[in-house]
Design an enzyme around this catalytic site. Structure first.
Site, mmCIF file in Angstrom:
data_model
loop_
_atom_site.group_PDB
_atom_site.id
_atom_site.type_symbol
_atom_site.label_atom_id
_atom_site.label_comp_id
_atom_site.label_asym_id
_atom_site.label_seq_id
_atom_site.Cartn_x
_atom_site.Cartn_y
_atom_site.Cartn_z
ATOM 1 N N CYS A 195 -2.171 -11.413 18.103
ATOM 2 C CA CYS A 195 -2.972 -10.209 17.895
ATOM 3 C C CYS A 195 -4.331 -10.459 18.525
ATOM 4 O O CYS A 195 -5.085 -11.313 18.084
ATOM 5 C CB CYS A 195 -3.130 -9.928 16.399
ATOM 6 S SG CYS A 195 -4.439 -8.760 16.007
ATOM 7 N N SER A 250 -10.248 1.996 -11.607
ATOM 8 C CA SER A 250 -11.437 1.199 -11.347
ATOM 9 C C SER A 250 -12.166 0.970 -12.672
ATOM 10 O O SER A 250 -12.202 1.891 -13.495
ATOM 11 C CB SER A 250 -12.346 1.929 -10.368
ATOM 12 O OG SER A 250 -13.335 1.053 -9.932
ATOM 13 N N ARG A 264 -5.500 6.090 -8.201
ATOM 14 C CA ARG A 264 -6.001 5.503 -9.444
ATOM 15 C C ARG A 264 -5.022 5.857 -10.562
ATOM 16 O O ARG A 264 -4.557 6.993 -10.630
ATOM 17 C CB ARG A 264 -7.363 6.075 -9.802
ATOM 18 C CG ARG A 264 -8.431 5.904 -8.737
ATOM 19 C CD ARG A 264 -9.661 6.711 -9.143
ATOM 20 N NE ARG A 264 -10.716 6.694 -8.152
ATOM 21 C CZ ARG A 264 -10.778 7.501 -7.094
ATOM 22 N NH1 ARG A 264 -9.820 8.379 -6.872
ATOM 23 N NH2 ARG A 264 -11.793 7.433 -6.263
ATOM 24 N N ALA A 272 -12.157 -2.369 -3.025
ATOM 25 C CA ALA A 272 -12.277 -3.831 -2.986
ATOM 26 C C ALA A 272 -13.636 -4.336 -3.453
ATOM 27 O O ALA A 272 -14.076 -5.411 -3.064
ATOM 28 C CB ALA A 272 -11.959 -4.366 -1.589
ATOM 29 N N HIS A 287 -17.206 -4.979 -9.073
ATOM 30 C CA HIS A 287 -18.307 -4.247 -9.690
ATOM 31 C C HIS A 287 -19.127 -5.134 -10.613
ATOM 32 O O HIS A 287 -18.595 -6.034 -11.257
ATOM 33 C CB HIS A 287 -17.759 -3.064 -10.497
ATOM 34 C CG HIS A 287 -17.152 -1.994 -9.644
ATOM 35 N ND1 HIS A 287 -17.913 -1.180 -8.842
ATOM 36 C CD2 HIS A 287 -15.872 -1.620 -9.456
ATOM 37 C CE1 HIS A 287 -17.113 -0.336 -8.208
ATOM 38 N NE2 HIS A 287 -15.866 -0.587 -8.555
HETATM 39 C C1 FAD Z 1 -9.440 4.831 -4.687
HETATM 40 C C2 FAD Z 1 -9.548 3.628 -5.565
HETATM 41 C C3 FAD Z 1 -10.671 2.812 -5.524
HETATM 42 C C4 FAD Z 1 -10.790 1.697 -6.334
HETATM 43 N N1 FAD Z 1 -11.847 0.870 -6.179
HETATM 44 C C5 FAD Z 1 -11.961 -0.220 -6.961
HETATM 45 C C6 FAD Z 1 -13.034 -1.115 -6.800
HETATM 46 O O1 FAD Z 1 -13.840 -0.967 -5.888
HETATM 47 N N2 FAD Z 1 -13.164 -2.154 -7.653
HETATM 48 C C7 FAD Z 1 -12.283 -2.346 -8.648
HETATM 49 O O2 FAD Z 1 -12.457 -3.280 -9.403
HETATM 50 N N3 FAD Z 1 -11.198 -1.549 -8.796
HETATM 51 C C8 FAD Z 1 -11.030 -0.507 -7.973
HETATM 52 N N4 FAD Z 1 -9.945 0.320 -8.104
HETATM 53 C C9 FAD Z 1 -8.974 0.002 -9.113
HETATM 54 C C10 FAD Z 1 -7.993 -1.065 -8.691
HETATM 55 O O3 FAD Z 1 -7.527 -0.828 -7.392
HETATM 56 C C11 FAD Z 1 -6.828 -1.040 -9.645
HETATM 57 O O4 FAD Z 1 -7.312 -1.170 -10.929
HETATM 58 C C12 FAD Z 1 -5.831 -2.149 -9.425
HETATM 59 O O5 FAD Z 1 -5.421 -2.255 -8.097
HETATM 60 C C13 FAD Z 1 -4.640 -1.879 -10.307
HETATM 61 O O6 FAD Z 1 -3.681 -2.859 -10.117
HETATM 62 P P1 FAD Z 1 -2.292 -2.725 -10.821
HETATM 63 O O7 FAD Z 1 -1.620 -4.004 -10.632
HETATM 64 O O8 FAD Z 1 -2.468 -2.228 -12.200
HETATM 65 O O9 FAD Z 1 -1.570 -1.524 -10.082
HETATM 66 P P2 FAD Z 1 -0.679 -1.491 -8.767
HETATM 67 O O10 FAD Z 1 -1.296 -2.246 -7.685
HETATM 68 O O11 FAD Z 1 -0.361 -0.080 -8.506
HETATM 69 O O12 FAD Z 1 0.617 -2.279 -9.198
HETATM 70 C C14 FAD Z 1 1.626 -1.705 -9.954
HETATM 71 C C15 FAD Z 1 2.939 -2.158 -9.352
HETATM 72 O O13 FAD Z 1 3.995 -1.819 -10.198
HETATM 73 C C16 FAD Z 1 5.115 -1.518 -9.429
HETATM 74 N N5 FAD Z 1 6.024 -0.734 -10.238
HETATM 75 C C17 FAD Z 1 5.784 0.466 -10.819
HETATM 76 N N6 FAD Z 1 6.857 0.878 -11.477
HETATM 77 C C18 FAD Z 1 7.780 -0.081 -11.363
HETATM 78 C C19 FAD Z 1 9.104 -0.225 -11.848
HETATM 79 N N7 FAD Z 1 9.670 0.706 -12.603
HETATM 80 N N8 FAD Z 1 9.778 -1.343 -11.516
HETATM 81 C C20 FAD Z 1 9.219 -2.303 -10.745
HETATM 82 N N9 FAD Z 1 7.972 -2.209 -10.259
HETATM 83 C C21 FAD Z 1 7.270 -1.112 -10.566
HETATM 84 C C22 FAD Z 1 4.515 -0.756 -8.292
HETATM 85 O O14 FAD Z 1 5.373 -0.748 -7.186
HETATM 86 C C23 FAD Z 1 3.221 -1.507 -8.043
HETATM 87 O O15 FAD Z 1 3.362 -2.482 -7.057
HETATM 88 C C24 FAD Z 1 -9.783 1.413 -7.264
HETATM 89 C C25 FAD Z 1 -8.643 2.212 -7.291
HETATM 90 C C26 FAD Z 1 -8.501 3.288 -6.427
HETATM 91 C C27 FAD Z 1 -7.248 4.080 -6.397
#
Ligand code: FAD
Ligand code: FAD
Lengths: 511, 470
Positions: free
Chosen positions: A422, A360, A333, A69, A72
């Site tokens: 809560c 990230s 990630r 969270a 950066h």
């Molecule tokens: C350990 C860790 C630490 C991090 N720390 C940071 C940080 O400090 N600062 C920062 O900027 N970023 C950070 N990140 C990165 C950040 O969390 C991610 O870049 C961001 O959350 C990605 O979002 P997203 O929407 O791409 O992915 P997700 O949140 O994974 O969303 C993808 C969605 O797609 C859905 N989906 C997948 N396939 C299908 C399908 N076939 N049909 C329908 N739905 C589907 C999934 O269910 C999911 O809800 C970190 C990541 C990790 C793992």
């Protein structure tokens, strides 16, 4: 195959006349994480029909719910990369974005700690890289300056790089707010709807989902760790996403005022280091580890990594109060083999837009990515902006944030404000009911947790779970037996007392 | 969207916030902004009820019980098994029956109480801020306060059991509430971690209701529950009690599918990986410790003891903040409600004496802690209460003629050992005990006459004998 079984689509078809072909969306987004929802919110400003498919029962259930969270500053990524560019842009947009969405954000600053003389050189290099990326407000601090800013930091830290623009936010509240504003502005949000086989036929994407076929002119792939599976069905420009797990410890609020800034450790040959950071909720987070896994749902925590976090974090914070842990969790990630974000139109599939490999600093980059990709999608279908746009839904001020006077007045108007459900986080019945009935409302225990913090405090729902179950059951008019922790088969209760459990008896007889 | 927002504004269709009966409904009497009350009792469980009854009987007529739940009685309301009151009433009562005896006493005296009312804040000068759906937010200026907020259960997160975070994991107290008050089963194939009393009681309860309780695991070499509960709740139902065992991994994506358990070294409690095995189950109930609920105490600046996680008190149950008293599970976790009641009666009386003395101007900060002698946890002794003995303050009118009760737990199982109390170096008491286990609090009554020594510096309690395993 083109038979539309999807309920809202049927309704739409009814309205417009029997013989009309099934609704064709201008854009379909796969994935309800922060990236998909950011794109949806930005797209909902355009005069377009948009749909978002999310396989889980709620938005923000993927990587977005479990990360550090941190917003950066942008000194980390390689100059010239998409990561660096969108990070720095996103950081600049973040504060106003959160304000507009009524979700928390705090520019608490970041510190990168160095633990040796060599490290000091490393900090200077980091500063140079940050400046090349366009990051402002970077300063090198010596030990005494560091101790002055953060008196509880371990004396082992020699020096630090201060990034004034570092911040913290609440990723899931942000994502829920994005989804809800998009829905208020016409997004068709389909939860519990998994995208399966996809083909492009006569310029239209036909997406088979668990709720029927969805047709769209543009397909936006924001499927997180599954983004490779979506892209590789359609494009010859394939890529691979490796889930790289990061585990965390979370500490109770009573540890909250120890540090103001987020403390990173300068990456060394030993590893990338473990961060120690306050959260916007007043808790403290320690983590993440980094480990490649094979299963894209494997968000367990492990003994080994939980120990590693403590060992490594203790370099930054010598006296971690171990009796104040309230929970541990992990997130994945979405690491692309190219090591950078994959953003924009596919080179060989017209109308396919990727937002893939968003590891990230993906959260930080989210406002920039959302805006840029929405513009591309709108350009593809030549859509213009709408004249009017609904502002974001503003949830009632949480009880814990009200003054005494506000509380008194609010309770006189609505007694439910005076019923604390809560106790650890002081969440009122009114907040829980609002979280259920608001746009993109909660339907699960975890959904309530993320919208209100009920169950996220030091007792972890021990006290409020039965009450939240009965409120969910009341608002949604479903039996408590049907309620789940997070959708699917995650039922909380298995039956009524005193009722013979025939199903179960049968099951056990058959082995 | 506005119309949705409106649905949250509909008034609560709930029951009145005071339980029916002859108790005084004082909602109408409370007027903002600040009320003055001599004694505010925070918590309407057995501790708060007993303290209030004693305070009334000691002459206090301006008092108020604040209870967060919709009814008085505390955790006893969900303890529908029997085994309560054997010492206090010489009968075996259920939890609700035990509570109702005290609730009747409260009502008979017309002691005012507020239910569905949560004490939100407590200041050092004893201002209590409470909130309730009926009266809104209210400040009460108390002359004295009795802390009787009980305790909460330790969650999974506090233990750091690795694995997935699926449904089907909860504390035994939550499961008890769901089954006994709401009428729902939390699971079918159940593993219980922790052999505290709640875990043991729930093992039996779930078995009664048709669930299969596969095992009760305990990381220590002994059960932390009462012996009678081990026999009546596990042995009578052939539920294995696996000592020196713990859960090391949790499996299942949506609902729990199984846990990996393993033995531990009895001395170091290090996991023995070669003993790991999986048990398929859909539910894991945690009974891994209770934590006194001291958020309010902390706000008021009350010092807490590390070993009990409750307030530091003297033998009158007075905390270090003048006029703030503590009793029941908020002070230290008790095994028996009977002892909670006894302790709370003493707290109620002492608080009233303090109020009287203060009204006469007898109490100043200097008088308090006039001669506080620390009670030291010697070999084998944990969680001693009181942590101080206040010697000789007849001026303050605080002198209670009764014996001074001291409670503590041992750090292991001792057979044929003895408890020794030393005043400085001199042994003043030695009691032989057939058996002492950490699951059963040891209680001692000290004779004030033997301690009236102005030169006394410290009392030490220690155990003679060797702890054994298994
Ligand atoms: C350990 C860790 C630490 C991090 N720390 C940071 C940080 O400090 N600062 C920062 O900027 N970023 C950070 N990140 C990165 C950040 O969390 C991610 O870049 C961001 O959350 C990605 O979002 P997203 O929407 O791409 O992915 P997700 O949140 O994974 O969303 C993808 C969605 O797609 C859905 N989906 C997948 N396939 C299908 C399908 N076939 N049909 C329908 N739905 C589907 C999934 O269910 C999911 O809800 C970190 C990541 C990790 C793992
Ligand atoms: C499963 C189980 C089995 C047991 N079995 C037995 C047995 O067989 N025999 C036996 O003798 N004992 C038994 N006990 C022990 C006994 O029930 C407890 O010792 C006793 O209830 C403790 O009393 P208390 O008043 O300190 O705490 P509680 O009963 O927990 O009461 C505390 C009260 O304070 C209220 N409160 C807390 N904070 C606030 C606030 N901020 N504002 C307003 N109100 C507040 C709570 O709502 C609660 O009602 C058992 C306990 C459990 C849980």
């Amino acid at each position: 195959m083109n038979q539309i079984t999807n309920e809202p689509l049927d309704r739409q078809a009814d309205k417009t006349g029997q013989d009309k072909p099934p609704l064709l969306y201008d854009a379909c987004i796969i994935g309800g994480g922060v990236i998909g929802c950011s794109i949806a919110q930005a797209l909902s400003r355009y005069d377009m029909r948009i749909v978002l498919l999310e396989k889980n029962t709620d938005v923000s259930e993927g990587t977005t719910k479990a990360n550090s969270a941190i917003i950066h500053a942008g000194y980390d990524a390689k100059p010239g990369s998409e990561k660096a560019r969108t990070n720095v842009r996103g950081n600049r947009m973040f504060e106003a974005w959160c304000r507009e969405l009524h979700v928390p954000f705090k520019r608490n600053t970041s510190l990168v700690l160095a633990f040796s003389e060599d490290g000091i050189k490393g900090l200077a290099e980091l500063k140079k890289r940050g400046e090349a990326n366009g990051v402002e407000g970077l300063h090198l601090l010596d030990r005494s300056q560091l101790q002055q800013r953060e008196p509880h930091v371990s004396p082992a830290a020699h020096a630090a790089l201060l990034a004034e623009s570092g911040g913290i936010c609440c990723p899931y509240q942000l994502t829920i707010a994005l989804a809800s504003q998009a829905v208020q502005n016409g997004l068709d949000l389909k939860l519990s709807c998994r995208a399966g086989r996809i083909r492009r036929h006569q310029g239209v994407f036909e997406i088979e989902t668990s709720k029927g076929v969805v047709r769209s002119k543009v397909l936006i792939n924001a499927a997180g760790v599954y983004a490779d599976e979506i892209n590789n069905q359609l494009s010859t420009y394939t890529f691979k996403i490796t889930p790289r797990r990061g585990e965390y410890w979370l500490l109770d609020k009573s540890a909250s005022d120890v540090f103001k800034a987020t403390l990173f450790q300068l990456p060394t040959a030993m590893g990338k280091g473990i961060l120690v950071s306050p959260t916007v909720d007043g808790t403290l987070i320690l983590g993440p580890t980094a480990e490649d896994v094979t299963d894209k749902e494997d968000v367990r925590t492990t003994q080994e990594k939980l120990v590693e976090i403590l060992d490594t974090a203790s370099m930054s914070w010598a006296e971690i109060p171990r009796h104040q842990f309230i929970t541990a969790f992990s997130g994945l990630r979405a690491h692309a083999d190219s090591n950078d974000f994959i953003l924009g139109f596919s080179p060989d599939v017209p109308g396919l837009i990727n937002a893939a490999g968003i590891e990230s600093p993906g959260l930080t980059s989210a406002p920039a990515i959302g805006q840029e990709l929405a513009e591309m999608a709108a350009g593809f279908v030549q859509a213009g902006k709408k004249n009017s746009y609904q502002p974001a839904y503003q949830p009632a001020v949480p009880f814990r944030e009200m003054s005494h006077q506000q509380r008194h007045q609010a309770i006189l108007k609505n007694p439910q404000v005076g019923r604390i459900v809560c106790r650890c986080e002081q969440v009122s019945e009114a907040e829980i009911r609002d979280a259920i009935s608001r746009p993109v409302g909660a339907a699960t225990l975890d959904g309530i947790k993320r919208r209100t913090r009920a169950g996220m405090g030091r007792c972890q729902g021990g006290f409020c779970t039965p009450k939240v179950i009965s409120l969910l059951s009341d608002e949604l008019q479903v039996s408590p037996l049907a309620l789940t922790k997070a959708g699917g088969r995650s039922q909380i209760l298995t039956g009524r007392i005193g009722q013979i459990d025939l199903d179960h008896k049968e099951n056990t007889h058959h082995g | 969207m506005d119309e949705r927002k409106e649905t949250t504004q509909k008034p609560a269709a709930d029951t009145p916030c005071l339980a029916p009966g002859s108790g005084r409904d004082i909602e109408a009497e409370l007027q903002p902004p600040v009320d003055q009350v001599d004694l505010v009792v925070i918590g309407g469980g057995p501790a708060g009820l007993a303290a209030a009854v004693s305070a009334w009987d000691a002459g206090c007529r301006s008092l108020l019980i604040i209870e967060r739940d919709d009814r008085l009685g505390g955790i006893l309301n969900q303890c529908i098994h029997n085994g309560f009151g054997i010492f206090r009433f010489n009968e075996e009562l259920t939890g609700p029956e035990y509570a109702s005896r005290y609730i009747e006493e409260v009502k008979r005296r017309g002691i005012p109480y507020l239910c569905s009312t949560m004490a939100l804040e407590l200041t050092q000068d004893k201002r209590v801020i409470v909130v309730s759906p009926k009266i809104g937010l209210k400040q009460i200026q108390a002359g004295a306060v009795i802390l009787a907020m009980g305790c909460r259960e330790r969650p999974r997160g506090a233990l750091g059991i690795p694995g997935t975070r699926c449904a089907g994991i909860m504390t035994t107290g939550t499961a008890q509430r769901l089954s006994n008050l709401e009428g729902y089963m939390p699971g079918r194939r159940i593993v219980i971690l922790g052999s505290g009393d709640i875990g043991l009681i729930m093992a039996r309860r779930m078995t009664f209701e048709g669930a299969q309780v596969l095992a009760c695991l305990e990381i220590m070499p002994y059960s932390s529950g009462l012996t009678r509960n081990v026999v009546q709740c596990l042995q009578d139902f052939d539920i294995p009690l696996m000592l020196n065992h713990t859960v090391i991994d949790i499996h299942g994506k949506e609902r729990l599918e199984g846990v990996t358990i393993a033995g531990v070294n009895p001395d170091t409690r290090a996991v023995l990986p070669e003993t790991a095995r999986r048990i398929d189950c859909d539910t894991l109930l945690l009974s891994v410790g209770l934590i006194p609920e001291n958020e309010l105490s902390r706000q008021a600046g009350v010092t807490l003891a590390d070993s009990t996680r409750g307030p530091v008190v003297d033998q009158y149950l007075a905390t270090e903040i003048p006029g703030i008293y503590a009793c029941g599970n908020v002070l230290h976790v008790h095994d028996l409600v009977d002892e909670v009641s006894a302790e709370s009666h003493r707290a109620g009386q002492a608080a009233v004496r303090w109020l009287e003395a203060e009204k006469k101007g007898l109490i100043t900060r200097a008088v308090l802690k006039h001669h506080a002698v620390p009670v030291i946890e010697g070999k084998g002794v944990r969680g001693v209460v009181p942590q101080f003995i206040e010697i000789g303050q007849p001026d303050a009118g605080l002198d209670v003629k009764d014996k001074w009760r001291v409670g503590f737990r041992t750090d292991g199982v001792y057979k044929g050992g003895a408890v020794v109390v030393k005043a400085d170096q001199k042994q003043i008491l030695r009691q032989k005990k057939l058996i002492m286990t950490p699951g059963e609090m040891v209680l001692l009554d000290l004779d004030p006459a033997k301690l009236a020594d102005d030169a006394l510096k410290a009392l030490t309690i220690e155990i003679e004998g060797e702890a054994e395993h298994g």
